[in-house]
Design a protein around this motif. Sequence first.
Motif, PDB file in Angstrom:
ATOM      1  N   PRO A  41       0.828  -1.217   0.000  1.00 11.36           N
ATOM      2  CA  PRO A  41       0.000   0.000   0.000  1.00 11.36           C
ATOM      3  C   PRO A  41       0.860   1.265   0.000  1.00 11.36           C
ATOM      4  O   PRO A  41       1.898   1.319   0.656  1.00 11.36           O
ATOM      5  N   SER A  42       0.390   2.240  -0.738  1.00 12.50           N
ATOM      6  CA  SER A  42       1.101   3.520  -0.841  1.00 12.50           C
ATOM      7  C   SER A  42       0.579   4.484   0.236  1.00 12.50           C
ATOM      8  O   SER A  42      -0.374   4.170   0.950  1.00 12.50           O
ATOM      9  N   LEU A  43       1.183   5.651   0.268  1.00 11.02           N
ATOM     10  CA  LEU A  43       0.707   6.687   1.188  1.00 11.02           C
ATOM     11  C   LEU A  43      -0.753   7.040   0.868  1.00 11.02           C
ATOM     12  O   LEU A  43      -1.559   7.242   1.773  1.00 11.02           O
ATOM     13  N   ALA A  44      -1.074   7.061  -0.431  1.00 10.13           N
ATOM     14  CA  ALA A  44      -2.449   7.379  -0.836  1.00 10.13           C
ATOM     15  C   ALA A  44      -3.429   6.324  -0.293  1.00 10.13           C
ATOM     16  O   ALA A  44      -4.550   6.658   0.122  1.00 10.13           O
ATOM     17  N   ASP A  45      -2.999   5.044  -0.301  1.00  4.22           N
ATOM     18  CA  ASP A  45      -3.858   3.979   0.252  1.00  4.22           C
ATOM     19  C   ASP A  45      -4.082   4.204   1.747  1.00  4.22           C
ATOM     20  O   ASP A  45      -5.192   4.052   2.257  1.00  4.22           O
ATOM     21  N   VAL A  46      -3.003   4.542   2.446  1.00  2.00           N
ATOM     22  CA  VAL A  46      -3.119   4.788   3.892  1.00  2.00           C
ATOM     23  C   VAL A  46      -4.067   5.958   4.140  1.00  2.00           C
ATOM     24  O   VAL A  46      -4.953   5.875   5.000  1.00  2.00           O
ATOM     25  N   GLU A  47      -3.899   7.019   3.367  1.00  2.00           N
ATOM     26  CA  GLU A  47      -4.787   8.190   3.525  1.00  2.00           C
ATOM     27  C   GLU A  47      -6.243   7.794   3.273  1.00  2.00           C
ATOM     28  O   GLU A  47      -7.138   8.212   4.007  1.00  2.00           O
ATOM     29  N   ALA A  48      -6.466   6.988   2.239  1.00  2.03           N
ATOM     30  CA  ALA A  48      -7.832   6.589   1.894  1.00  2.03           C
ATOM     31  C   ALA A  48      -8.446   5.742   3.001  1.00  2.03           C
ATOM     32  O   ALA A  48      -9.627   5.907   3.355  1.00  2.03           O
ATOM     33  N   VAL A  49      -7.657   4.845   3.565  1.00  2.00           N
ATOM     34  CA  VAL A  49      -8.173   3.987   4.653  1.00  2.00           C
ATOM     35  C   VAL A  49      -8.441   4.825   5.900  1.00  2.00           C
ATOM     36  O   VAL A  49      -9.493   4.693   6.534  1.00  2.00           O
ATOM     37  N   LEU A  50      -7.497   5.723   6.225  1.00  2.00           N
ATOM     38  CA  LEU A  50      -7.687   6.544   7.435  1.00  2.00           C
ATOM     39  C   LEU A  50      -8.899   7.469   7.292  1.00  2.00           C
ATOM     40  O   LEU A  50      -9.541   7.804   8.297  1.00  2.00           O
ATOM     41  N   ALA A  51      -9.204   7.845   6.072  1.00  2.00           N
ATOM     42  CA  ALA A  51     -10.366   8.722   5.849  1.00  2.00           C
ATOM     43  C   ALA A  51     -11.673   8.008   6.210  1.00  2.00           C
ATOM     44  O   ALA A  51     -12.664   8.662   6.536  1.00  2.00           O
ATOM     45  N   GLN A  52     -11.663   6.662   6.145  1.00  2.00           N
ATOM     46  CA  GLN A  52     -12.875   5.904   6.503  1.00  2.00           C
ATOM     47  C   GLN A  52     -13.001   5.700   8.012  1.00  2.00           C
ATOM     48  O   GLN A  52     -14.042   5.293   8.501  1.00  2.00           O
ATOM     49  N   MET A  53     -11.874   5.898   8.706  1.00  2.68           N
ATOM     50  CA  MET A  53     -11.852   5.567  10.140  1.00  2.68           C
ATOM     51  C   MET A  53     -12.289   6.765  10.975  1.00  2.68           C
ATOM     52  O   MET A  53     -12.278   7.900  10.526  1.00  2.68           O
ATOM     53  N   ASP A  54     -12.651   6.473  12.234  1.00  2.00           N
ATOM     54  CA  ASP A  54     -12.946   7.562  13.163  1.00  2.00           C
ATOM     55  C   ASP A  54     -11.679   8.381  13.393  1.00  2.00           C
ATOM     56  O   ASP A  54     -10.579   7.813  13.458  1.00  2.00           O
ATOM     57  N   PRO A  55     -11.806   9.694  13.568  1.00  2.00           N
ATOM     58  CA  PRO A  55     -10.609  10.506  13.844  1.00  2.00           C
ATOM     59  C   PRO A  55     -10.093  10.235  15.266  1.00  2.00           C
ATOM     60  O   PRO A  55     -10.867   9.759  16.113  1.00  2.00           O
ATOM     61  N   PRO A  56      -8.824  10.519  15.529  1.00  2.00           N
ATOM     62  CA  PRO A  56      -8.279  10.270  16.877  1.00  2.00           C
ATOM     63  C   PRO A  56      -9.116  10.906  17.994  1.00  2.00           C
ATOM     64  O   PRO A  56      -9.267  10.334  19.069  1.00  2.00           O
ATOM     65  N   ALA A  57      -9.701  12.080  17.705  1.00  6.06           N
ATOM     66  CA  ALA A  57     -10.498  12.766  18.738  1.00  6.06           C
ATOM     67  C   ALA A  57     -11.705  11.943  19.181  1.00  6.06           C
ATOM     68  O   ALA A  57     -12.212  12.122  20.291  1.00  6.06           O
ATOM     69  N   ALA A  58     -12.161  11.008  18.327  1.00 11.76           N
ATOM     70  CA  ALA A  58     -13.332  10.186  18.673  1.00 11.76           C
ATOM     71  C   ALA A  58     -13.029   9.246  19.842  1.00 11.76           C
ATOM     72  O   ALA A  58     -13.948   8.701  20.458  1.00 11.76           O
TER      73      ALA A  58
END
Lengths: 134, 127
Positions: B56-73
Amino acid sequence: MYQYIALRGSDMAEQEKSREWTAPWVSQLRKGLLELLVLIALRREELYGYQVLQRLADLDGLALTESTLYPVLARLAADQLVAVRHQSSPAGPPRRYYRLTRAGHRRLEDMLAHWRSVNASIERMATDKKGATQ
Amino acid sequence: MTVSLSADAQSRLDAHLDAVEQTLHRSGNARDQRRAIVDDLETHIRDLLAARAAEPSLADVEAVLAQMDPPAAYGAPAPTNAPKPIAPATTTPSATSIALYLFLACASFAALFALVLGAIWAIRRFG
């Protein structure tokens, strides 16, 4: 025609308002049921966190996210209601597989008995014609 | 399938996990609980990355993290079964009660003043 549109608009506004009022209650209910749901998910099989999330995500009205589930799994492990087994994973760090302990099974049976009793009482009241007309 | 991340992708993933860990720390979660939560989360993210690509590339990581709850959650207080302490009741006087106190004070003062005047008049008249 205009009256019909106005009525439809007013119905939709009321529905929207009702949804806004219900959303916090649904959220609280979901939080309250989370521990029970996790224990049920682990009742018959050993699962790792993401698998538990996938099981619960498929249920209507109970959609949960990782930020609510994983802290509950950690607490259940700290309370020794679930046991943890580490298994290496090709995708990354070892996976934490959870299974119910004897205490976890007992807790689940107590919670289910209480839930069934509450649920039956609510159903009885909601379908009681006398209660409904008063 | 073994998933290997490029240095920048790994760095982005680590930054996300660190942010979650810090939020959990600030929320009062114990060290072993924080570690357990972050491990579950990392397994979750890596499963999603593995489903996308072997490397996975940085773009893949960004795309996956975009689906996840943010750290503040993860900032909700540490879950516990212990009952919450009951906060002592605090009473703040309302504007109505302050007005009532002022009125009673003025009325008492006026009554006292009238009594004194009456007494002086009676002394002069009959004394």
